[in-house]
Design an enzyme around this catalytic site. Structure first.
Site, PDB file in Angstrom:
ATOM      1  N   HIS A 189       0.858  -1.193   0.000  1.00  0.00           N
ATOM      2  CA  HIS A 189       0.000   0.000   0.000  1.00  0.00           C
ATOM      3  C   HIS A 189       0.884   1.230   0.000  1.00  0.00           C
ATOM      4  O   HIS A 189       1.837   1.320   0.763  1.00  0.00           O
ATOM      5  CB  HIS A 189      -0.903   0.027   1.241  1.00  0.00           C
ATOM      6  N   ASP A 208     -14.805   3.063   7.521  1.00  0.00           N
ATOM      7  CA  ASP A 208     -13.749   3.905   6.945  1.00  0.00           C
ATOM      8  C   ASP A 208     -14.254   4.649   5.717  1.00  0.00           C
ATOM      9  O   ASP A 208     -13.943   5.822   5.511  1.00  0.00           O
ATOM     10  CB  ASP A 208     -12.527   3.069   6.576  1.00  0.00           C
ATOM     11  N   ARG A 212     -13.991  13.109   6.587  1.00  0.00           N
ATOM     12  CA  ARG A 212     -12.710  13.778   6.878  1.00  0.00           C
ATOM     13  C   ARG A 212     -12.280  14.654   5.701  1.00  0.00           C
ATOM     14  O   ARG A 212     -11.725  15.734   5.877  1.00  0.00           O
ATOM     15  CB  ARG A 212     -11.626  12.728   7.169  1.00  0.00           C
ATOM     16  N   SER A 259      -7.225   4.076   9.153  1.00  0.00           N
ATOM     17  CA  SER A 259      -7.974   3.987   7.894  1.00  0.00           C
ATOM     18  C   SER A 259      -7.296   2.990   6.949  1.00  0.00           C
ATOM     19  O   SER A 259      -7.929   2.071   6.416  1.00  0.00           O
ATOM     20  CB  SER A 259      -8.030   5.387   7.270  1.00  0.00           C
ATOM     21  N   LYS A 311      -8.467  -1.382   6.305  1.00  0.00           N
ATOM     22  CA  LYS A 311      -8.807  -1.940   4.988  1.00  0.00           C
ATOM     23  C   LYS A 311      -7.865  -3.086   4.625  1.00  0.00           C
ATOM     24  O   LYS A 311      -8.287  -4.122   4.098  1.00  0.00           O
ATOM     25  CB  LYS A 311      -8.742  -0.848   3.911  1.00  0.00           C
TER      26      LYS A 311
END
Ligand code: URA
Length: 425
Positions: free
Chosen positions: A84, A163, A170, A185, A189
């Site tokens: 990620h 999320d 947000r 967050s 995931k």
């Protein structure tokens, strides 16, 4: 047990610590619509200003995972490992990386996102390929992981829905830049996705969420600890995002560059980061004896890419779309490029149509920026520095304005910054 949302907000506003029960109650209540947007917005701002303890972050992440389903990837007959990136400018690394790691024997279950603001999103890039689908059913996803070895697609609505809702809130309340909220967050995931190993590419610099190395280190450490606590072996590389990665920023133009890397060429920084991340992923997957550089050079990674594009409905031989208009920006003087700012180039690409201002906006497949010079390159007055591409010429002046203070040409080259700044494990 029921709490009052106001008490939870006030506790955090005044610098107190939220209990595990309070955190689960508020995250669950918000997902179900019992806690109002304005209350969650106030709590997110209190968290941004006051921070969270490691225990609070762990409970918050657990509550976000529990808000939806956890995928079961146990039927995939290969070691699972994912990557990620916290998001940057020109960051097309997932495109060559996922097939590369799959070509080396692991399975890469990439559930990716879309771009927002000046940072690009992997799904938007992939969708520049004619016919390619980024929505796969769970059955298709599992089958593709077993047969091809990688899938790059959108997360289902049932993965960490808390999320999904909170991130959108947000985004419009100035509360994105909170380390506890970003860490929980991302990790909620990735943990819910069911991977066993995870390599994080935490970007640092003007084009990233984290502008300083200290903040990036704190974010990376928080995420590595969250992964370990949930049984996901996690390593983070901190990498430079003061200047764009590679020579392209946009959707189709980045796919074209990823194809160059898969064909054994491509810009050195993109190749370096792709191979470095692949090595880390293969270590986590127990495949450290396989050399990813070989899989790139031999064309095995390209074969997996083609199989992945085909499996997702795309045509790997189709031409990529090309913008109707090109505006070349030329060097005003001779010298060395001493600054090519990631944020400025990211905003220019966004204004050309490559990105979106709101999550429901469409993006242009063809818009973007092609860099003819990178930091450290010499240039003669009048030579092209970069090219703006768009289907809509009205967008060009605003893109040029974004670049105004983003490029500097000097007399001597500054020392090169390393691309990989640190590793947290
Ligand atoms: N990416 C995410 O998924 N979440 C954040 O909060 C920031 C970046």
């Amino acid at each position: 047990m029921a709490f009052s949302a106001i008490d939870v907000i006030v506790t955090k506003r005044d610098g107190g610590q939220l209990s595990e029960e309070q955190i689960h109650w508020i995250v669950e209540g918000y997902t179900a619509g019992r806690v109002a947007d304005e209350q969650m917005a106030a709590l997110a701002m209190a968290i941004l200003l006051r921070g969270m303890t490691p225990e609070e972050i762990a409970h918050w992440t657990a509550a976000m995972i529990a808000s939806g389903e956890r995928m079961d990837l146990s039927t995939v007959p290969r070691p699972l490992v994912d990557k990620h990136s916290t998001g940057g400018v020109g960051d097309k690394i997932t495109l060559p990386l996922a097939p590369l790691v799959a070509a080396c024997g692991a399975a890469v279950p990439q559930l990716s996102g879309r771009g927002l603001g000046h940072t690009g999103g992997t799904l938007d890039k992939l969708e520049a390929i004619p016919g390619l689908r980024t929505r796969l059913s769970t059955t298709e996803f599992l089958e593709q992981l077993a047969t091809v070895g990688c899938a790059v697609c959108a997360a289902s609505e049932s993965l960490a829905p808390a999320d999904r809702k909170l991130y959108a809130l947000r985004d419009v309340t100035g509360t994105v830049e909170s380390i506890p909220l970003i860490a929980s967050s991302i990790m909620s995931k990735k943990i819910a996705e069911g991977t066993s190993g995870l390599v994080l590419d935490v970007k640092v610099g003007s084009g990233a969420f984290m502008k300083s190395l200290d903040d990036a280190r704190q974010l990376a450490t928080t995420m590595v600890e969250l992964g370990a606590a949930h049984g996901v072996r996690t390593v983070a590389l901190l990498t430079d995002m003061a200047t764009p990665l590679g020579r392209t920023v946009g959707n189709a133009v980045e796919v074209a560059e990823a194809l160059e890397v898969l064909a054994g060429g491509g810009p050195p920084d993109v190749v370096e980061l792709t191979v470095a991340l692949a090595r880390r992923m293969l270590d986590l997957a127990g495949l450290s004896d396989v050399d990813p550089a070989d899989a790139l050079a031999s064309g095995r990674a390209m074969d997996v890419w083609r199989a992945m594009v085909r499996a997702q409905g795309g045509d790997p031989d189709a031409s990529l779309p090309v913008a109707r208009e090109t505006e070349v920006v030329r060097a005003p003087r001779s010298g060395v490029v001493t600054k090519l700012d990631a944020l400025a180039v990211g905003i220019a690409a966004w204004r050309l149509g490559a990105g979106r201002a709101r999550k429901e906006d469409p993006v242009s497949a063809t818009a973007g920026v092609v860099l003819h010079r990178k930091e450290g390159d010499t240039v003669t007055a009048g030579e092209p520095l970069l090219e703006l591409r768009t289907d809509d010429p009205d967008r060009i002046p605003a893109a040029l304005a974004a670049l105004q203070d983003g490029i500097t040409i000097g007399d001597t080259a500054a020392p090169r910054r390393p691309l990989i700044l640190d590793t947290i494990e």
